[in-house]
Design an enzyme around this catalytic site. Structure first.
Site, short mmCIF file in Angstrom:
data_model
loop_
_atom_site.label_atom_id
_atom_site.label_comp_id
_atom_site.label_asym_id
_atom_site.label_seq_id
_atom_site.Cartn_x
_atom_site.Cartn_y
_atom_site.Cartn_z
N ASN A 1 53.20 43.64 40.25
CA ASN A 1 54.51 43.56 40.89
C ASN A 1 54.51 44.41 42.15
OD1 ASN A 1 54.80 45.26 38.37
ND2 ASN A 1 56.78 45.75 39.21
N ASP A 2 55.43 45.32 42.33
CA ASP A 2 55.67 45.94 43.64
C ASP A 2 54.43 46.51 44.32
OD1 ASP A 2 57.98 45.76 42.19
OD2 ASP A 2 58.49 47.88 42.31
N GLN B 1 51.86 47.90 41.55
CA GLN B 1 52.15 47.97 40.12
C GLN B 1 51.27 46.95 39.41
OE1 GLN B 1 55.32 49.85 38.50
NE2 GLN B 1 54.00 50.97 39.92
N TYR C 1 55.62 54.18 37.56
CA TYR C 1 56.42 53.21 38.31
C TYR C 1 56.27 53.42 39.81
CZ TYR C 1 58.84 50.83 34.45
OH TYR C 1 59.16 50.03 33.38
N GLU D 1 67.02 49.10 43.90
CA GLU D 1 65.64 49.52 43.66
C GLU D 1 64.86 49.58 44.98
OE1 GLU D 1 64.24 46.38 40.94
OE2 GLU D 1 64.36 47.86 39.35
C1 FRU Z 1 60.89 46.69 40.89
C2 FRU Z 1 60.66 47.68 39.78
C3 FRU Z 1 60.82 49.10 40.25
C4 FRU Z 1 59.99 49.87 39.27
C5 FRU Z 1 58.85 48.93 39.03
C6 FRU Z 1 58.27 48.98 37.64
O1 FRU Z 1 60.23 45.48 40.69
O2 FRU Z 1 61.53 47.41 38.70
O3 FRU Z 1 62.16 49.53 40.33
O4 FRU Z 1 59.57 51.09 39.75
O5 FRU Z 1 59.33 47.64 39.29
O6 FRU Z 1 57.12 48.18 37.56
#
Ligand code: FRU
Length: 480
Positions: free
Chosen positions: A32-33, A49, A92, A213
């Protein structure tokens, strides 16, 4: 036994037609991010991530990749994995800074107990070689959220201003309104809260979601910009149609009160999948952005059965025009171009045409259209021979809208995204197709659409058409 498991998994992942050719994606599992985007001693570092155990289990780590040109990346060992009490349920999102030559990551340690109760800790990790990161012995540097806020407190973004470190961090008030808080520090170790940069709790924004976020707060062409991802925003016509949003406020930050004086909230990308971008200024002074081409909690992709999911966008350079962020691919993307095909002054008059050598599933396409009178014109991408499968990108001159339609794109994902572009009798489209993704840049970065599509491998035709009149188009195509 273990060797077989790895071999089978590898075959499964890499045998998937939807693996991308020039976008970053996880070697296996879930991405993800993007995190910690930084140029450090001339080399670009990007983290993201990464949950290698997906879909079976959850272990949220920071994967690490490096590049000298922002388009060819090599994989380093994961930089952070949960090992301490303050991050049992994931390392995270966060950022990276150069602290007087010390490569420093700042991230959120996420902890949940059996009942799902959450705690969040802001932490740092340091490296002397840009490869191995050591968690600070006195972590966390911020324990839980300040009074008045819930434990949805995460995603620190840190920068230096006038000799002090500042941190923007995503938060939620106890009334469940999304906000971004500002902190300051002299040494990255002791942090003091300054105040709220902006939030859903101000009349000015008329409620913009229950959680914000992944903030970025940066200067661009003389303005301060807060870019963030609000959750819980209702769709409004052509706006905010994804499950979660990403957009920005342009204004001026008062570092004393922490407040940003800002204009309207503007959605950053108009496609189906775009979230949690990381912004970074490089040694050439360019402001760069890379986003996640995914949306949280949307996992209905045909790649899941092959043990991987999601990808990042290509790296973009930002500039500001009339208080609006423009995004264009970094110059270095041209390094990927091969086999140029070019057509000048093609006239399309109430018809559909196909051009020799313009086809494929991994390419860059540039089209400069101009017209006097036409109702609608566009490009049909990833078409099979019978046009049962197709991805449409077209402009309607009466509605003055550009439209991306993936209703017939292929497996799983459907829908239409539209956005207004003034009818100035010319329109430029630059797009990047990569197997299961398409990134579209309209009018030199005025609008972008980032999306995933899942067509069949054989759907490689491209058609151009015009209805209710005539367009003239200059076309360039490169295989990537
Ligand atoms: C956004 C999020 C962040 C968090 C991360 C966890 O996609 O929810 O807020 O740090 O992903 O993987």
């Amino acid at each position: 036994m273990a060797a077989n498991i790895f071999r089978d998994l590898n075959e499964k992942v890499n045998g998937d037609y939807y693996r991308l050719k020039y976008h970053l994606m996880p070697s296996v599992g879930f991405m993800n991010d993007p995190n910690g985007f930084i140029q450090f001693n001339s080399e670009y570092h990007l983290f993201y991530q990464f949950n290698p155990l997906y879909p079976k289990d959850k272990l949220v780590c920071w994967a690490h990749v490096k590049s000298l040109d922002l388009v060819h990346w090599s994989t380093a060992s994961p930089a952070l994995c949960p090992s301490e009490w303050y991050e049992t349920h994931g390392c995270y999102s966060g950022c990276a800074v150069n602290n007087n030559g010390e490569f420093t990551l700042i991230y959120t340690g996420n902890v949940k107990d059996e009942s799902g109760k959450r705690e969040t800790y802001q932490c740092i990790a340091q490296s002397s070689d840009g490869e191995n990161f050591v968690k600070y012995k006195n972590n966390p540097v911020i324990s839980n959220a300040p009074t008045g806020y819930t434990t949805h407190f995460r995603d620190p973004k840190v920068w230096k201003h006038d000799g002090l470190w500042y941190m923007a961090i995503g938060a939620q008030t106890e009334k469940e309104e999304g906000v971004v808080l500002l902190y300051s520090s002299e040494d990255l170790l002791v942090w003091n809260k300054i105040g709220e940069v902006a939030g859903s709790n101000t009349n000015r924004l008329n409620y913009l979601g229950y959680m914000w976020e992944c903030p970025n707060l940066f200067k661009l062409d003389g303005k301060d910009i807060l870019l963030f991802c609000p959750q819980g925003v209702e769709p409004n016509g052509d706006l905010y149609n994804n499950r979660y949003q990403c957009g920005y406020l342009v204004g001026k930050l008062d570092y004393k009160s922490g407040k940003l004086a800002y204009g309207d909230f503007i959605e950053l990308d108009r496609g189906f999948e775009f979230y949690a971008p990381q912004v970074s200024r490089d040694e050439k002074g360019r402001l760069l952005l890379v986003g996640w081409m995914g949306i949280p909690e949307e996992e209905d992709s045909p790649t899941v059965k092959n043990n991987w999911l999601h990808c990042l966008t290509i790296v973009r350079q930002l500039h500001l025009e009339n208080n609006k962020i423009y995004q264009n691919p970094v110059e270095e993307i041209k390094l990927l171009r091969t086999n140029e095909t070019r057509y000048d002054n093609v006239v399309i008059n109430n018809e559909q045409i196909k051009l020799d050598n313009i086809y494929g599933d991994s390419f860059e396409l540039v089209c400069d259209f101009s017209w006097e009178n036409v109702l609608e014109f566009g490009i049909k991408l990833r078409c099979d021979d019978g046009e049962n499968e197709k991805t449409l990108l077209y402009y309607n001159t009466e509605e003055e809208k550009i439209i991306l339609d993936r209703c017939k794109s292929g497996l799983s994902k459907i829908g239409v995204r539209k956005c207004r572009i003034e009818n100035s009798k010319k329109l430029s489209i630059r797009l990047f197709m990569d197997k299961s993704s398409v990134e579209i840049f309209i009018n030199k970065g005025e609008e972008t659409f980032s999306s995933r599509i899942y067509p069949k491998e054989e759907s490689k035709n491209i058609f151009f058409y015009a209805q209710g009149g005539m367009v003239n188009v200059n076309i360039k195509h490169w295989i990537i």
